[in-house]
Design an enzyme around this catalytic site. Structure first.
Site, mmCIF file in Angstrom:
data_model
loop_
_atom_site.group_PDB
_atom_site.id
_atom_site.type_symbol
_atom_site.label_atom_id
_atom_site.label_comp_id
_atom_site.label_asym_id
_atom_site.label_seq_id
_atom_site.Cartn_x
_atom_site.Cartn_y
_atom_site.Cartn_z
ATOM 1 N N HIS B 217 0.847 -1.197 0.000
ATOM 2 C CA HIS B 217 0.000 0.000 0.000
ATOM 3 C C HIS B 217 0.880 1.244 0.000
ATOM 4 C CE1 HIS B 217 -1.920 -3.174 2.456
ATOM 5 N NE2 HIS B 217 -2.912 -2.960 1.656
ATOM 6 N N GLY B 484 7.987 -8.317 -47.599
ATOM 7 C CA GLY B 484 7.354 -7.177 -46.930
ATOM 8 C C GLY B 484 6.523 -6.408 -47.920
#
Lengths: 575, 575
Positions: B217, B484
């Site tokens: 916390h 590509g």
């Protein structure tokens, strides 16, 4: 961002090594990825999945009985090579053929395609089913151009379950294709991840904004909007996916699996708040929800984003989706011999708030107490904003709304108890529990304990005399003192309740009536509450909270004094 | 930060509603949290866990057969009230008593304590075992003052398994206490979470720094250091926890469960890289590792942090740790009928790179090819830094190291294949696969494909004539083009290989020798590579990458030209 790495160039390789070491119960490392560490009694079709790394549990985390047989794990966000896919698929093959399944990205299509050719050249029957669930990546009439995102899990699970059930390659391929045909996902993002060693995130979304339809490697989205509420996002997701449902699916009576996926930085608690509305909206649309999943199934490191996937079931798919599986990151099984718990077994719940026996005198006191709660709730309703304003100066500003909610819930609980012929203690206990449950925060817990302590002091049998009230208030004071670590002089509520209780006790011992004693003590409490704003005394707190708190009283002490005066008014009216 | 919510005040309540809706297979909502949705044939002791919300899967995510019977779920980072704990425990109670277990925090101790008193007042045997695993929160001689962090999971799992096994409350309490006594955790943090509606994170850690021993916390840590490498963090964790091991535990032969926990923003891939070294260090220390866990078990929203927990097993604890369980977020089970896969079943792996038959002519060509790879690897070794520098201007800077690694691996693979009497195609295929595997990135994949395509063109049988080389280079060009989306003129490697291939083909057709044709084509490739830095042509890319790329050639085109010249030197030497 990614903070923990050694040489960034070695990240993917070291990640796979660590994953395999941690997951030896399920997987064995081979060139290019992992394959299952165990086999069943009979050989099955092998389901081989894969893609770039960075999406855990996709892809290695999904290898094990009932799910995938192997995962080709490429470099970060980069397709595995054809050779890697080929070695993984060869190792995973059990003699009944191989199904390759992966998200529809150019690099993966190329490399898995070349691996498939190599498998076929070696005489192994090999098929491919692409995952194309992302509704934002191409229009409805170009389904085959869509990317694969969290729908990966669905197609892999269905294919793996079909293989586990002994289906042949034709059938495994058919079922995987059916699963993909009936799966749709919609994703949003608030910001991108930063890869190991990189200086900047892969992409940015302006603060307060949300990209709609953005891909899991930062491929462009189709829109950017202000971040909606959780319910607003749920509505965006459900509206889009109901509109995108596969042709021929009727909403009425449809069974659907919702998968709410966090990309990494949108955490479980947020996802559950979003899921709450998704569940309601789907139910309202007439859809039957089956076995939902909320968690992280296809991540992008710590990318801030989320997606909703809907799988529209038919009987075959439902059986396969629910079939057991056991992998590092996705397991589904049943512990045998369980039965649904029955409502009657949970009635013990009501017992916790059972209304016990009480004397007429105590019931009469309970009625007064209930009226006091009504007055206190009305007063705090009127003062909630002002208390919040005071609290925002030194604290987090939730004191006003907390007291408002707590007192409102206590009022309802007290009225319910008193109306059911409860005594004073039971009424105060119900009210205290309700205040603690709904008020929240420290003030809710303290008021809950105070009221329960007061109740224990007055009981359900005895008449609530002036002396009993004095003893009860002293018990409330003790409850506050034992609750936290604050002491008188720390400028908290304690600075009001301690002089209030001490003065009340002293006046009652001196022979004052309850009203006279309470009236004087309430004045003491008010002065004490005001004194919590004393400049000198608050300097210590001011140092840690900033100058703004100087001259402002403690909101807990103020609200205590306000309650004391409100109760005084009730006592006078009852007199 | 937390982005998705409705009214921040309703966050915890809505989160619990959503969680219960998504997890109806395991849990039912009751006032204050959830209890199991199913029961076994025989009643068992009930294990009731809980704490504040914000730590999912703690606490509701751990309710189900074999683990907890109920979870009291408080507001965000706030203890549930005594009333909430009490209602959950009452609903979970099956008639054999209740064990309360939770992390050692003041608010939880207070409220669970009050709930325990209420249970006892109602005649129900109720005990408490606190989790105190955080070694940084108090010294060794004050173990009972330590906080509970991820050790929660261990204590809850052991207690739940003991209850499931039918143990009575005395024994369940004893085993839970034993589990806590033998569990230690160490945590670090890089930054805090921002709660719903809050403007600032709960705490900050300066950039590049790491807080040691910080609580879940945001409780203060005990030290702050520069962020170490993943291996460095693993060493910090293991050193501290071996030193902190429970009294009486001998390292040699000890069996230990490591649990590497991410707090929310440190993701799976990073955890696996850290785990890799933890595994090695523990093994080196003589410890036997049992059933490790790497994931998110006790989070703090999206807090950036991690912890390592070690559970030091004995026979009783090992059996209970490995026992099946089925909860929303933690499951352990076995799919029956599995056996470990045997090494022999994975030998198919090697077949993928089997050396097939080849003609003497092709073997002779393979030897030349192997020498060419040696020359290319040496050249790229020498130019890696310069290629990296060029790539850093317009790209991500990894081109140099990628080409270096890829060519080095290809050299080794080619030498191995040619040394095993492989033909030209097989040698090129081994080399291409190795380049793709080790080179990584797009350039690795492209070079892998180019070499495999060249191999397919020349085969393992035919002599490698000048025309075969020309056809092979054309096939390489086609492989790049199909890989590509780039086209000639996009200023990529394509701008070098296309004119190279076209010129080579034209010169060979015109009757040039291979060396003359290659020599001319290599010059064309160099000029073409240089032209990729053309100012006008690069303006498009410069706009998106910044001015720095102006005047800098494409690194892929440059390295292709360099390779072409290196191969020319080899051809001349062989001539």
């Amino acid at each position: 961002m990614t903070r923990l790495f050694n040489d960034p160039d070695d990240f993917a390789e070291e990640m796979i090594e660590g994953f395999a070491a941690a997951s030896a119960r399920w997987v064995r490392p081979v060139t290019g990825g992992v394959v299952r560490a165990t086999r069943g009694a009979e050989p099955t079709v092998a389901v081989v999945i894969g893609g770039g790394s960075g999406h855990y549990p996709a892809f290695g985390g999904l290898v094990g009985p009932g799910l995938a047989h192997g995962a080709a794990m490429g470099n970060l966000f980069a397709s595995p090579s054809a050779h890697q896919v080929h070695t993984v698929a060869t190792a995973a093959h059990e003699g009944r053929g191989v199904l390759l399944s992966f998200g529809n990205y150019a690099g993966d299509v190329l490399h898995f395609g070349q691996a498939q050719e190599r498998m076929r050249a070696a005489g192994i029957d090999c098929r491919t089913v692409l995952v194309t669930d992302d509704v934002w990546s191409a229009p409805k009439d170009e389904l085959e151009r869509r990317r694969g995102i969290a729908g990966d899990l669905v197609v892999f699970k269905i294919a793996g379950a079909a293989a586990e059930a002994g289906h042949d390659l034709d059938d495994v391929e058919r079922l995987a294709r059916l699963a993909n045909d009936r799966t749709r996902s919609s994703g949003v993002a608030f910001g991108g991840c930063t890869l190991p060693g990189a200086d900047e995130p892969l992409f940015d979304v302006p603060a307060g904004r949300m990209a709609v339809g953005l891909g899991i490697h930062g491929e462009p989205g189709i829109d950017e909007v202000d971040i909606p509420t959780a319910a607003g996002l749920a509505e965006m997701f459900v509206t889009k996916l109901l509109d995108e449902r596969p042709a021929g699916v009727d909403l009425a009576g449809a069974r659907v699996v919702p998968i709410l996926n966090g990309l990494g930085n949108v955490k479980y608690e947020e996802l559950f708040v979003v899921y709450r509305t998704i569940h309601t909206l789907l139910t309202d649309a007439g859809v039957e929800i089956v076995s939902p999943e909320v968690g992280e199934f296809c991540t992008s490191f710590d990318m801030a984003g989320a997606s909703l996937t809907l799988l529209w079931l038919d009987d075959e798919l439902e059986q396969l989706w629910l079939a057991p599986c056991d992998t590092p990151a996705f397991r589904r099984g049943e512990v045998s011999g369980r039965r649904a718990v029955e409502d009657a077994e949970l009635t013990a719940l009501d017992d916790a708030h059972e209304i016990g026996a009480a004397s007429d005198a105590s019931r009469a006191a309970a009625a007064v107490i209930s009226r006091a709660f009504a007055a206190v709730a009305a007063m705090l309703d009127a003062h909630a904003d002002e208390l919040g304003r005071i609290d925002r100066i030194a604290g987090d500003g939730d004191h006003g709304i907390g007291m408002q909610r707590g007192s409102r819930a206590a009022d309802q609980a007290a009225a319910g108890a008193a109306g059911s012929a409860a005594g004073a203690q039971t009424t105060l206990q119900h009210a205290g529990d309700a205040w603690a449950d709904k008020g929240g925060g420290t003030s809710g817990a303290i008021w809950g304990e105070m009221l329960v302590a007061l109740g224990a002091a007055v009981g359900d049998e005895d008449a609530v005399t002036a002396d009993a009230v004095g003893a009860g208030v002293a018990a409330m004071k003790d409850a506050v003192m034992s609750f936290g670590k604050a002491k008188p002089g720390d400028k908290t509520m304690i600075d009001a309740i301690v002089p209030f209780s001490d003065d009340l006790t002293e006046r009652l011992a001196g022979g004052d009536t309850l009203i006279d004693a309470w009236s004087h003590a309430a004045g003491v409490a008010t002065a004490a509450a005001e004194a919590t704003s004393n400049l000198t005394a608050r300097l210590g707190r001011a140092r840690s909270h900033g100058d703004r708190s100087l001259g402002t009283p403690d909101p807990g002490a103020v609200s205590f004094a306000l309650v004391a005066h409100t109760v005084l008014d009730v006592l006078k009216k009852e007199d």
